[in-house]
Design an enzyme around this catalytic site. Structure first.
Site, PDB file in Angstrom:
ATOM      1  N   GLY A 179       0.837  -1.089   0.027  1.00 46.62           N
ATOM      2  CA  GLY A 179       0.015   0.143   0.026  1.00 46.62           C
ATOM      3  C   GLY A 179       0.868   1.347  -0.046  1.00 46.62           C
ATOM      4  O   GLY A 179       2.056   1.189   0.115  1.00 46.62           O
ATOM      5  N   GLU A 180       0.113   2.512  -0.113  1.00 46.63           N
ATOM      6  CA  GLU A 180       0.937   3.644  -0.322  1.00 46.63           C
ATOM      7  C   GLU A 180       0.181   4.554   0.468  1.00 46.63           C
ATOM      8  O   GLU A 180      -1.233   4.875   0.202  1.00 46.63           O
ATOM      9  CB  GLU A 180       1.076   4.028  -1.683  1.00 46.63           C
ATOM     10  CG  GLU A 180       2.051   5.332  -1.541  1.00 46.63           C
ATOM     11  CD  GLU A 180       2.735   5.536  -3.004  1.00 46.63           C
ATOM     12  OE1 GLU A 180       3.500   6.559  -3.144  1.00 46.63           O
ATOM     13  OE2 GLU A 180       2.581   4.651  -3.812  1.00 46.63           O
ATOM     14  N   GLY A 181       0.533   5.094   1.635  1.00 49.81           N
ATOM     15  CA  GLY A 181       0.145   6.140   2.499  1.00 49.81           C
ATOM     16  C   GLY A 181       0.384   7.477   2.187  1.00 49.81           C
ATOM     17  O   GLY A 181       1.019   7.625   1.088  1.00 49.81           O
ATOM     18  N   GLY A 241       4.167   7.536   3.082  1.00 50.02           N
ATOM     19  CA  GLY A 241       5.028   6.617   3.001  1.00 50.02           C
ATOM     20  C   GLY A 241       4.557   5.505   2.253  1.00 50.02           C
ATOM     21  O   GLY A 241       3.334   5.345   2.241  1.00 50.02           O
ATOM     22  N   LYS A 252       6.050   0.850   6.802  1.00 49.48           N
ATOM     23  CA  LYS A 252       5.727   2.064   5.894  1.00 49.48           C
ATOM     24  C   LYS A 252       6.756   3.231   6.145  1.00 49.48           C
ATOM     25  O   LYS A 252       7.330   3.422   7.250  1.00 49.48           O
ATOM     26  CB  LYS A 252       4.531   2.893   6.650  1.00 49.48           C
ATOM     27  CG  LYS A 252       3.713   3.720   5.751  1.00 49.48           C
ATOM     28  CD  LYS A 252       2.466   4.082   6.442  1.00 49.48           C
ATOM     29  CE  LYS A 252       1.669   4.922   5.616  1.00 49.48           C
ATOM     30  NZ  LYS A 252       0.431   5.497   6.383  1.00 49.48           N
ATOM     31  N   ASP A 307     -10.050  12.433  10.336  1.00 50.78           N
ATOM     32  CA  ASP A 307      -9.951  11.624   8.866  1.00 50.78           C
ATOM     33  C   ASP A 307     -10.657  10.252   9.118  1.00 50.78           C
ATOM     34  O   ASP A 307     -10.142   9.299   8.832  1.00 50.78           O
ATOM     35  CB  ASP A 307      -8.590  11.413   8.302  1.00 50.78           C
ATOM     36  CG  ASP A 307      -8.443  11.233   6.951  1.00 50.78           C
ATOM     37  OD1 ASP A 307      -9.645  11.447   6.201  1.00 50.78           O
ATOM     38  OD2 ASP A 307      -7.470  10.959   6.300  1.00 50.78           O
TER      39      ASP A 307
END
Ligand SMILES: *[C@@H]1O[C@H](CO)[C@@H](O)[C@H](O)[C@H]1NC(C)=O
Ligand SMILES: *[C@@H]1O[C@H](CO)[C@@H](O)[C@H](O)[C@H]1NC(C)=O
Ligand SMILES: *[C@@H]1O[C@H](CO)[C@@H](O)[C@H](O)[C@H]1NC(C)=O
Ligand SMILES: *[C@@H]1O[C@H](CO)[C@@H](O)[C@H](O)[C@H]1NC(C)=O
Ligand SMILES: *[C@@H]1O[C@H](CO)[C@@H](O)[C@H](O)[C@H]1NC(C)=O
Length: 872
Positions: free
Chosen positions: A572-574, A577, A593, A690
Site C-alpha cells: 500500500g501507499e499512504g 510513505g 511504512k 479523517d
C-alpha cells in the site's frame, strides 16, 4: 538643638566595654550581615563591638557585591550590595515568631558608583513599607525599626522606585524583650535615641545589651551631671550603666529642658520614651520636681525622679504633633529647689503595617517548592502575594482584606525546566485552585495527593515524562469536573484501557517524540495476526494489549530490512510513505511504512500520528508495537488487522461474503468507541479528523481498529472547545461547518462517522456526480423524503435486517450529518444509539442463532488475505 540623629557612626569604645571584648561571640538571636562581603572574607569580628559579622550571600539571591572606593573605619561599611536589575530584592531571614526585634539596615553610599547621587528607593518589611531611603540617609545612614515578627521568617526588601539603584551596607537584627517597646498596633520606627554621656559620640553593644545605637550629642542648652555610684538599672529597658549615670540639667536652672524633634510629616504618630534617675546626692532640704508638658498637654505633674533608680515614662498611646516639630518640656515646679533632669530619651513614630503577610503555610510551601526545583525567578523574593504590585510572577493570590493573610490559589510553572518528581510539598498549598506544570521534564508517577487537594480544579501536567497510571481518585474527580491535562506524557496511561497491561509491561523503550521527529522516519506497521478462532464474531474479549506492548520494542534498521525481506512486497501507499509487508516471526505478519524523504507534509502527519500513538491505547484504535529510530530511519510497529479495511468489504473488492447487518453495526459501534475514547478519554481530547471507511481496519474477528492518525489534533477543553486549523480531511467526509469556519471540534468526527454510517447502510459512494444528489447525505435525505427505504439499503444485505434497527441507524446517521454541529449527537450518544440498533437486530435473529454463529465462523475464516492498512 539636635533635630536629627548624629552624623556618621564613629565608634569609640569606652572603658566599660573593654570588659566585654574578651568574648567575641554574638548574643543569641543576633543577626549581623555585612552586605556585599565576599564569602571568603566572612565571618570576621568587628573590632569596636566585638560582634561577628557574616556575608549576606546566603540570605539573598540577587544583587552585586562591591567595595567603597574610600576606606571606612567601620569595617561593615566597606562592602555593599547593589541591585541594578529587577524591582524588588529581599533578604530572607529566619527569626523567632512573635518576638520584638530591633531591625537596623544601613546605607553608606560612599559614591561607590561614581555618580555622586545618593539613590532613593523604598525599604519594606514583608508586604509593608518601612522607610524611604533617600538623600537624608547620607547624614544618618541607618534605618531602624522595632517590629514584632508574625512568623518564623522575615523579609526585608529593597524596592526600586525610580531611576536610581537600590543598595545596602549592613543588616542587623536584635531580639528584644517583649515587655518594653510595646504598641497597640504597628511598629516603632526610630527617629532619635539620645543620651547625655559626654565621653563618646555613639554607644551600642556591648554597653547596650540590645545593641541599641545611642547618640551622645546632648540636649540644647543643657549641661551634664554625673555620678560614680552605681544606679539600679532594673527595668524592662535595661539601659546601660554608662547612660544612666549621666543626666542633663538646664544651663539656666530656672529654664525648662526642651526635648525638640521634628522634620517629620505632620500626621506622624509619636511615641516618646523618657528615662530618668536621680543621680545627684540630695540634701534633706532639696526637692527636684517638674511637670512634663508635651504637645500642649500636661502629661505628668510634679514628677520626681527616683533616687539611684532608673524610671521610664512613656505615652501609652501615640501623640500627634500639630506641625512638623514636636516639643516636650520638663518644667520645674514652684516648690522645686532643683532644676529638671533627664538621662536619656527615645523618639519613635508609629508605622502601621496594614497588610497581613501571605499565609505562613503557603510561604513555607512555596519556598520549599522553589528550593526543590531550584527555581531562579528574580521576582520570587519577599512576600509572595504582597504588595500586590510586586507579587511573585507565575502565582496568583486571593485577597480578602488587609487583615486576612492572602492565599496562593494558582501556580504556573509551565516551561521552567522542572526536573524530578511532582513534589509532595505542593499539597501544602491547600488553597490552590490551578496548577500548571506543563512543558517540563517531570518524571515519576502522577501523585495521588492531587486528588485530595480540595480546591484544585485545574491541573495541567502536559508534556512531561510522567509515567504509570493516573490515580483512580483523580480520574474520579475528573469525572466530577476536574480539569486534568496529561497530554504529551509518553509513558503515562491515560485511560482504563491500559490498567491491565501497563503495570505488567512497563514501556521502557519509547524514545522522546522530538528525537523521533528529528530523525527521518520509517514507519512500520505490524498487524498481529492470530490464527486463533472463535465461534462468535461479537461478544469476545478484546485482544490483550500486553501481547503487543511487550513487543513494543526498538528495531534496528537491519531488523526492519529483515522483517520486510528487504522491502520485498509493497502492500500500500499512504499519504507519507509506502507500506511494505513483512513477518516478525513465523506467526506475525508485518507491514512497513517508509516515510518518503521528500515529503514535508508527510513529516508533519507522521509527527501527529507518532504523538498520538505513543499516548493512546484502546482496543478500537490500531496499536503501536515498536519502532525503529536509527540514523535516517524510524519504524513504528502496529498490531495487525487481518481483514483489511471496511471499504474493501463493502465494495466487494474483498473476495469474501458481504458483511451482514449485525456485523456492520458492530463495526460501527466499535469505531465510535475508538472515537469516543479520543474525544473524552484522552486529555486533552483528540479529534481524528479523517474518519472514513478506508481508515477502519478489521482484525481477524472483524473488530474495528481505527487507523491513520496523521491528521489528528488535540483540542483544548473549556471555553475554547475548538481548534482553528487549515482544513484537512477527505472530501465527502469533511464536516461542512469545519470547512466553512475552520473551527474544528469533535463534532467534525461525528459528521464523518455519520457518513460512515450512511455507507454501511447504503453501500453507495460518498460522492457520485451522476447521482440525483452527488453527496451521500443529500441523496439519502432525498430518498427518505420519498419514504423509499428499500432503495436506500445496500442490496447485498438481501433484505436481511430488522427494519426498526435500520430506521434507527438512518435517523442517527442523518443527525450526525446535520450541517450544524450543534444539532449533532455526541460520540457517546452515537454509541448508545448503535447499541440499541444491535439489540433490535439481534432480537429479530432470535431462534436463528445457530445459523448466525455458523455464518460468523465462515466470516472470520474466509478473510485471511492481508490487505493494505492505509489506502489513502
Ligand atoms: C533595683 O530595683 C528593683 C525594682 O525596683 C528592685 O526590685 C531591686 O531590689 C533593686 N535592686 C537593688 C540592688 O537595689
Ligand atoms: C535664666 O532664665 C530666667 C527666666 O527665663 C531669666 O530671667 C534669667 O535672666 C536667666 N538667667 C541668665 C543668666 O540668663
Ligand atoms: C476582613 O474580613 C473578615 C472576614 O470576611 C472580617 O471578619 C473582618 O472584619 C474584615 N476586616 C476588615 C478590616 O475589613
Ligand atoms: C506540609 O505541612 C505540614 C504541616 O504544616 C508539615 O508537617 C509537612 O512536613 C509539610 N509537607 C511537606 C512535604 O513539606
Ligand atoms: C496545558 O498546558 C499546555 C502547554 O502549556 C497548554 O497548551 C494548554 O493550553 C494547557 N491546558 C490547559 C487546560 O490549561
Amino acid at each position: 538643638m539636635e533635630g536629627h540623629r548624629g552624623l556618621l557612626l564613629a565608634l569609640i569604645v569606652n572603658i566599660f566595654s573593654i570588659v566585654h571584648l574578651v568574648h567575641a561571640q554574638n548574643p543569641e538571636g543576633f543577626i549581623s550581615l555585612d552586605c556585599g562581603l565576599p564569602a571568603k572574607e566572612s565571618p570576621y569580628t568587628e573590632s569596636t563591638t566585638s560582634l561577628v559579622f557574616t556575608s549576606d550571600a546566603n540570605f539573598i539571591s540577587s544583587g552585586i557585591s562591591t567595595k567603597l572606593p574610600k576606606h571606612d573605619d567601620y569595617k561593615p561599611y566597606n562592602f555593599l550590595r547593589y541591585f541594578p536589575d529587577g524591582t524588588r530584592h529581599c533578604y530572607d531571614l529566619s527569626v523567632k515568631q512573635g518576638t520584638n526585634y530591633l531591625i537596623r539596615a544601613s546605607f553608606v553610599y560612599g559614591n561607590y558608583d561614581g555618580r555622586n547621587i545618593m539613590p532613593r528607593f523604598d525599604l519594606y518589611i514583608g508586604p509593608n513599607i518601612w522607610a524611604v531611603v533617600s538623600e537624608l540617609d547620607l547624614y544618618s545612614p541607618e534605618e531602624e525599626i522595632i517590629h514584632m515578627t508574625k512568623s518564623t521568617s522575615l523579609q526585608i526588601c529593597l524596592v526600586k522606585t525610580g531611576p536610581t539603584t537600590p543598595f545596602i551596607s549592613t543588616l542587623e537584627l536584635r531580639p528584644l524583650r517583649n515587655d518594653n517597646y510595646i504598641t497597640q498596633s504597628g511598629s516603632l520606627k526610630l527617629m532619635q535615641r539620645m543620651c547625655m554621656t559626654e565621653t563618646v559620640s555613639t554607644l551600642r553593644y556591648p554597653d547596650d545589651v540590645y545593641d541599641r545605637l545611642w547618640y551622645t550629642d546632648g540636649i540644647y542648652e543643657t549641661k551634664a551631671v554625673k555620678t560614680a555610684l552605681s544606679v539600679n538599672s532594673t527595668n524592662p529597658f535595661e539601659l546601660p550603666q554608662v547612660i544612666i549615670r549621666s543626666a542633663a540639667t538646664p544651663v539656666n536652672s530656672s529654664e525648662p529642658i526642651t526635648v525638640e524633634y521634628g522634620g517629620y510629616s505632620s500626621g506622624d504618630q509619636v511615641y516618646l520614651y523618657l528615662h530618668f534617675a536621680e543621680i545627684q546626692t540630695l540634701k534633706a532640704s532639696d526637692n527636684r520636681e517638674f511637670d512634663i508638658v508635651w504637645a500642649n498637654n500636661i502629661k505628668k505633674l510634679a514628677y520626681k525622679p527616683k533616687v539611684s533608680q532608673i524610671d521610664t515614662l512613656l505615652n501609652t498611646s501615640p501623640n500627634k504633633c500639630d506641625n512638623t516639630f514636636c516639643k516636650a518640656f520638663l518644667v520645674r515646679t514652684q516648690r522645686s529647689t532643683l532644676p529638671p533632669l533627664l538621662n536619656a530619651y527615645e523618639v519613635y513614630i508609629l508605622v502601621e503595617f496594614p497588610y497581613s503577610e501571605t499565609h505562613p503555610d503557603d510561604v513555607v510551601a512555596i519556598k520549599k517548592i522553589k528550593a526543590a526545583y531550584g527555581l531562579k525567578i528574580i521576582s520570587w523574593q519577599g512576600d509572595p502575594c504582597l504588595p500586590r504590585e510586586y507579587k511573585w510572577e507565575y502565582i496568583e493570590c486571593s485577597y480578602t482584606n488587609n487583615s486576612i493573610p492572602p492565599r496562593i490559589i494558582s501556580l504556573d510553572l509551565s516551561n521552567r525546566g522542572l526536573k524530578g518528581i511532582i513534589e509532595p510539598v505542593l499539597q501544602n498549598l491547600t488553597q490552590l485552585e490551578k496548577l500548571d506544570l506543563s512543558i517540563n521534564r517531570l518524571s515519576g508517577e502522577v501523585p495521588e495527593f492531587l486528588a485530595n487537594m480540595k480546591s484544585l480544579s485545574n491541573i495541567n501536567l502536559s508534556w512531561n515524562n510522567l509515567k504509570g497510571l493516573i490515580p483512580p481518585a483523580l480520574e474520579e474527580k475528573r469525572k466530577n469536573g476536574l480539569k486534568l491535562n496529561t497530554q504529551g506524557n509518553q509513558n503515562l496511561c491515560p485511560g482504563d484501557e491500559c490498567k491491565r497491561s501497563i503495570p505488567k509491561f512497563p514501556v521502557t523503550t519509547v524514545v522522546s517524540i522530538s528525537a523521533i521527529l528529528l530523525t527521518v522516519v520509517v514507519l512500520l506497521i505490524v498487524f498481529i495476526y492470530k490464527k486463533k478462532k472463535t465461534s462468535k464474531v461479537r461478544h469476545r474479549l478484546p485482544i490483550t494489549k500486553s501481547e503487543i506492548l511487550t513487543k513494543k520494542r526498538r528495531f534496528t534498521y537491519s531488523e526492519v530490512e529483515a522483517v520486510t525481506n528487504k522491502f520485498e512486497r509493497v502492500i500500500g501507499e499512504g499519504g507519507f510513505g509506502i507500506v511494505y509487508h513483512g513477518h516478525l516471526n513465523d506467526t506475525e505478519q508485518v507491514a512497513v511504512k517508509l516515510l518518503s524523504h521528500s515529503s514535508t507534509q508527510g513529516y508533519k502527519q507522521f509527527k501527529a500520528e507518532v504523538e498520538l500513538l505513543l499516548r493512546v491505547h484502546h482496543t478500537n484504535l490500531v496499536n503501536l508495537v515498536g519502532y525503529c529510530n536509527e540514523e535516517d530511519h524510524l519504524a513504528l510497529v502496529y498490531e495487525y488487522a487481518a481483514n483489511g479495511d471496511l471499504k474493501q468489504h463493502l465494495s466487494g473488492e474483498s473476495s469474501s461474503a458481504a458483511l451482514n447487518w449485525a456485523s456492520r453495526l458492530g463495526i460501527a459501534t466499535e469505531t465510535a468507541q475508538g472515537l469516543e475514547y479520543l474525544h473524552i478519554g484522552c486529555e486533552p481530547p483528540m479529534i481524528h479528523r479523517d474518519v472514513k471507511t478506508t481508515n477502519i481496519l478489521l482484525d481477524e474477528h472483524f473488530h474495528a481498529k481505527l487507523a491513520d492518525f496523521g491528521l489528528s489534533r488535540s483540542f483544548p477543553v473549556g471555553v475554547e472547545s475548538h481548534v482553528s486549523t487549515n482544513v484537512a480531511g477527505t472530501p465527502g467526509y469533511l464536516d461542512p461547518e469545519y470547512y466553512r469556519t475552520n473551527w474544528l471540534t469533535e463534532k467534525s468526527d461525528v459528521y464523518s462517522m455519520g457518513i460512515v454510517l450512511l455507507e454501511i447502510i447504503t453501500n453507495q459512494p460518498v460522492i457520485q456526480q451522476v447521482r440525483e444528489k452527488p453527496h451521500i447525505a443529500e441523496w439519502v435525505g432525498l430518498m427518505l423524503t420519498k419514504g423509499d427505504i428499500k432503495s436506500i439499503m445496500d442490496p447485498k444485505l438481501n433484505g436481511e435486517y430488522d427494519s426498526s434497527s435500520v430506521w434507527k441507524a438512518l435517523e442517527l446517521a442523518m443527525s450526525c450529518v446535520n450541517p450544524s454541529s450543534g444539532g449533532r449527537p455526541t460520540m457517546s450518544q452515537v454509541i448508545s444509539e448503535l447499541k440499541e440498533c444491535l439489540i433490535y437486530e439481534n432480537s429479530r435473529k432470535e431462534g436463528r442463532s445457530e445459523v448466525d454463529s455458523k455464518s460468523s465462523i465462515e466470516l472470520s475464516t474466509s478473510f485471511t488475505a492481508e490487505v493494505t492498512p492505509d489506502a489513502r
